[in-house]
Design a protein around this motif. Structure first.
Motif, mmCIF file in Angstrom:
data_model
loop_
_atom_site.group_PDB
_atom_site.id
_atom_site.type_symbol
_atom_site.label_atom_id
_atom_site.label_comp_id
_atom_site.label_asym_id
_atom_site.label_seq_id
_atom_site.Cartn_x
_atom_site.Cartn_y
_atom_site.Cartn_z
ATOM 1 N N ASP A 128 0.809 -1.217 0.000
ATOM 2 C CA ASP A 128 0.000 0.000 0.000
ATOM 3 C C ASP A 128 0.843 1.267 0.000
ATOM 4 O O ASP A 128 0.322 2.374 -0.143
ATOM 5 C CB ASP A 128 -0.975 0.014 1.193
ATOM 6 C CG ASP A 128 -0.299 -0.013 2.552
ATOM 7 O OD1 ASP A 128 0.945 -0.109 2.599
ATOM 8 O OD2 ASP A 128 -1.020 0.061 3.575
ATOM 9 N N ASN A 131 0.789 4.325 -2.618
ATOM 10 C CA ASN A 131 0.021 5.574 -2.508
ATOM 11 C C ASN A 131 0.941 6.671 -1.978
ATOM 12 O O ASN A 131 1.174 6.791 -0.770
ATOM 13 C CB ASN A 131 -1.181 5.379 -1.574
ATOM 14 C CG ASN A 131 -2.069 6.617 -1.511
ATOM 15 O OD1 ASN A 131 -1.749 7.662 -2.069
ATOM 16 N ND2 ASN A 131 -3.206 6.497 -0.832
ATOM 17 N N LYS A 133 0.476 9.758 -1.654
ATOM 18 C CA LYS A 133 -0.146 10.788 -0.821
ATOM 19 C C LYS A 133 0.028 10.468 0.665
ATOM 20 O O LYS A 133 0.061 11.364 1.495
ATOM 21 C CB LYS A 133 -1.641 10.895 -1.145
ATOM 22 C CG LYS A 133 -1.945 11.489 -2.517
ATOM 23 C CD LYS A 133 -3.453 11.579 -2.734
ATOM 24 C CE LYS A 133 -3.765 12.224 -4.074
ATOM 25 N NZ LYS A 133 -5.232 12.301 -4.301
ATOM 26 N N GLU A 377 0.190 9.493 -7.092
ATOM 27 C CA GLU A 377 -0.782 8.449 -6.756
ATOM 28 C C GLU A 377 -0.211 7.050 -6.930
ATOM 29 O O GLU A 377 -0.705 6.101 -6.328
ATOM 30 C CB GLU A 377 -2.035 8.583 -7.639
ATOM 31 C CG GLU A 377 -2.900 9.797 -7.353
ATOM 32 C CD GLU A 377 -2.324 11.088 -7.936
ATOM 33 O OE1 GLU A 377 -1.402 11.002 -8.786
ATOM 34 O OE2 GLU A 377 -2.775 12.173 -7.534
ATOM 35 N N ASP A 378 0.824 6.914 -7.752
ATOM 36 C CA ASP A 378 1.364 5.587 -8.066
ATOM 37 C C ASP A 378 2.889 5.574 -7.944
ATOM 38 O O ASP A 378 3.592 5.890 -8.906
ATOM 39 C CB ASP A 378 0.938 5.162 -9.475
ATOM 40 C CG ASP A 378 1.440 3.781 -9.861
ATOM 41 O OD1 ASP A 378 1.886 3.033 -8.960
ATOM 42 O OD2 ASP A 378 1.388 3.443 -11.057
ATOM 43 N N ARG A 411 -5.831 -1.934 -6.344
ATOM 44 C CA ARG A 411 -5.884 -0.485 -6.083
ATOM 45 C C ARG A 411 -6.888 -0.170 -4.985
ATOM 46 O O ARG A 411 -6.635 0.668 -4.112
ATOM 47 C CB ARG A 411 -6.245 0.278 -7.367
ATOM 48 C CG ARG A 411 -6.190 1.793 -7.194
ATOM 49 C CD ARG A 411 -4.773 2.301 -7.014
ATOM 50 N NE ARG A 411 -4.710 3.574 -6.295
ATOM 51 C CZ ARG A 411 -3.585 4.258 -6.104
ATOM 52 N NH1 ARG A 411 -2.438 3.801 -6.566
ATOM 53 N NH2 ARG A 411 -3.597 5.391 -5.432
ATOM 54 N N GLU A 415 -5.905 1.597 -1.475
ATOM 55 C CA GLU A 415 -6.523 2.831 -0.972
ATOM 56 C C GLU A 415 -7.054 2.623 0.446
ATOM 57 O O GLU A 415 -6.819 3.455 1.335
ATOM 58 C CB GLU A 415 -7.665 3.257 -1.901
ATOM 59 C CG GLU A 415 -7.224 3.721 -3.284
ATOM 60 C CD GLU A 415 -6.678 5.143 -3.289
ATOM 61 O OE1 GLU A 415 -6.779 5.837 -2.251
ATOM 62 O OE2 GLU A 415 -6.144 5.559 -4.322
ATOM 63 N N SER A 418 -3.939 2.046 2.923
ATOM 64 C CA SER A 418 -3.105 3.238 3.135
ATOM 65 C C SER A 418 -3.876 4.335 3.857
ATOM 66 O O SER A 418 -3.308 5.050 4.694
ATOM 67 C CB SER A 418 -2.552 3.758 1.800
ATOM 68 O OG SER A 418 -3.594 4.109 0.909
#
Length: 433
Positions: A128, A131, A133, A377-378, A411, A415, A418
């Protein structure tokens, strides 16, 4: 007076030495060349250092040379943390870090964020962490355990004649009883529910050189497939024990840390037909020839056994060093060509990688690993893998194209996981500039 002049001269020389060091991009090497996982560590870090020497032999990254210092971790989490702490401020400060150990990566996960040092976890670690962010300084580059597990299910489904044909089948997850071995379980459980196969989880205690009871369970279950999520000596033992128990190696599918020459050769004839995942395509590449001609021919090769050049672990280390170098070059594009980059600037470089086929070709590594394009994002940048098979003396790719599993599933899981971590740590998910 004489003493004062001597001290001034010594001080000037020390200052010059420090300046010379600071002009190099320093990368600490948290290696392990002893213990049950020495083959993986020596091959991987040997490949990375070989690429550093190649870069330096060609004049550096726009003139900036790479320097490094090794610290032996023995694949031990506490030693790994000690090595990180000892080297993070050496030679002007660490540009990045790569522990090649899930345990060590978890041990320094929060520290690298506080220290603002990017950490790559090439094909392992927290899935995770892709991510950016939530984990701005962690880069599980190329592909994660979750995407590998999804790709494994995809491959086994294709092998069975379609994903719907997995219904009612039995798949054993034979795993190293550690954070590494447990990492793919959430994906495998979700896909077992989705496709209707029975997932049988069987742990193996470290280091894995005793597996009789586990293979008795496997023999009794008589599964359609066995996923071997092993590391080090566990892998050859599993392959040989499978043969003794009459289980077809062609029904076994190894994690990419169970798919090296060092896993197959010790198993002898028992390994023939065995398959494993990989994020490198077996074969020779111009960059490897350059390493032979410009590094080893000059007596600067890191491996004492030259036959290991281009082996799975060595190629993986070269791949890692290529991506590290590309992140530094990307940072230079934004912050100053030919200048020494800070770890924060290199973090930006990692987040904006675009190593496409054209760039791979220019580097002499076309097809050696999947194209990698990252973003906030990736932080993974791909998620693609291949399947390789041991012919008896070498690995051969048996999937001509890169395999990608159910990325929508992984994904969504990424999300959820994370964001849960962010809530626990009181992190506000945001893209860094």
């Amino acid at each position: 007076m004489k003493l004062m002049k001597s001290l001034m001269l010594a001080s000037a020389l020390m200052g010059a030495a420090s300046l010379a060091q600071a002009e190099d991009q320093f990368i600490p090497i948290l290696s392990y060349r002893v213990g049950p996982y020495a083959a993986g560590g020596s091959g991987f870090f040997g490949g990375a250092i070989d690429y550093f020497n190649l870069i330096n032999a060609k004049g550096g990254l726009n003139g900036v040379k790479i320097s490094w210092e090794e610290c032996e971790t023995e694949y031990n989490a506490s030693r790994g943390v000690e090595c990180y702490e000892r080297l993070k401020k050496a030679q002007g400060g660490a540009s990045l870090v790569e522990p090649l150990s899930t345990g060590i990566a978890y041990g320094v996960l929060d520290r690298v964020g506080e220290d603002k040092i990017p950490m790559t976890t090439l094909g392992y670690g927290r899935s995770d962490a892709a991510n950016g962010k939530v984990f701005p300084y962690i880069f599980p580059l190329i592909t994660s355990y979750w995407n590998q597990a999804a790709a494994m299910t995809k491959y086994l489904g294709d092998k069975a004649g379609g994903m719907d044909k997995l219904k009612g089948k039995k798949i054993v997850h034979l795993y190293h009883d550690s954070a590494f071995g447990k990492e793919p379980i959430p994906v495998l459980e979700a896909q077992a529910k989705q496709y209707g196969f029975e997932l049988i989880k069987i742990p193996v205690a470290h280091p894995g050189n005793e597996q009789q009871s586990q293979w008795l369970q496997i023999r009794q279950a008589n599964p359609d497939f066995v996923i071997l999520w092993g590391w080090g000596v566990m892998n050859a033992v599993a392959i040989k024990t499978a043969q003794r128990n009459g289980y077809s190696r062609e029904k076994m599918l190894g994690v990419w840390w169970a798919g090296s020459e060092e896993d197959a050769i010790p198993a002898g004839d028992a390994a023939k037909g065995y398959t494993a995942m990989t994020f490198n395509t077996p074969g020779n590449y111009p960059v490897l020839d350059e390493i032979r001609s410009k590094v080893y021919a000059a007596g600067k090769g890191n491996l004492s056994d030259k036959s290991r050049i281009g082996s799975v672990y060595h190629m993986r280390g070269v791949t890692a060093a290529i991506l590290w170098s590309e992140a530094i070059l990307k940072a230079q594009e934004k912050f100053g060509k030919g200048k020494l980059m800070t770890s924060e600037q290199i973090r930006w470089g990692f987040e904006n990688l675009n190593v496409d086929e054209a760039r791979q070709k220019a580097l002499g590594a076309l097809g050696m690993f999947p194209p990698v394009k990252t973003s906030c994002e990736d932080h993974e940048g791909s998620g693609a893998v291949k399947v390789q098979q041991w012919t008896g003396d070498k690995w051969k790719a048996i999937t001509p194209n890169w395999v990608v599993g159910d990325k929508a599933l992984t994904r969504a899981m990424l999300e959820e996981s994370s964001n849960k971590y962010a809530a626990e740590k009181k992190i506000t998910p945001v893209c860094l500039k």
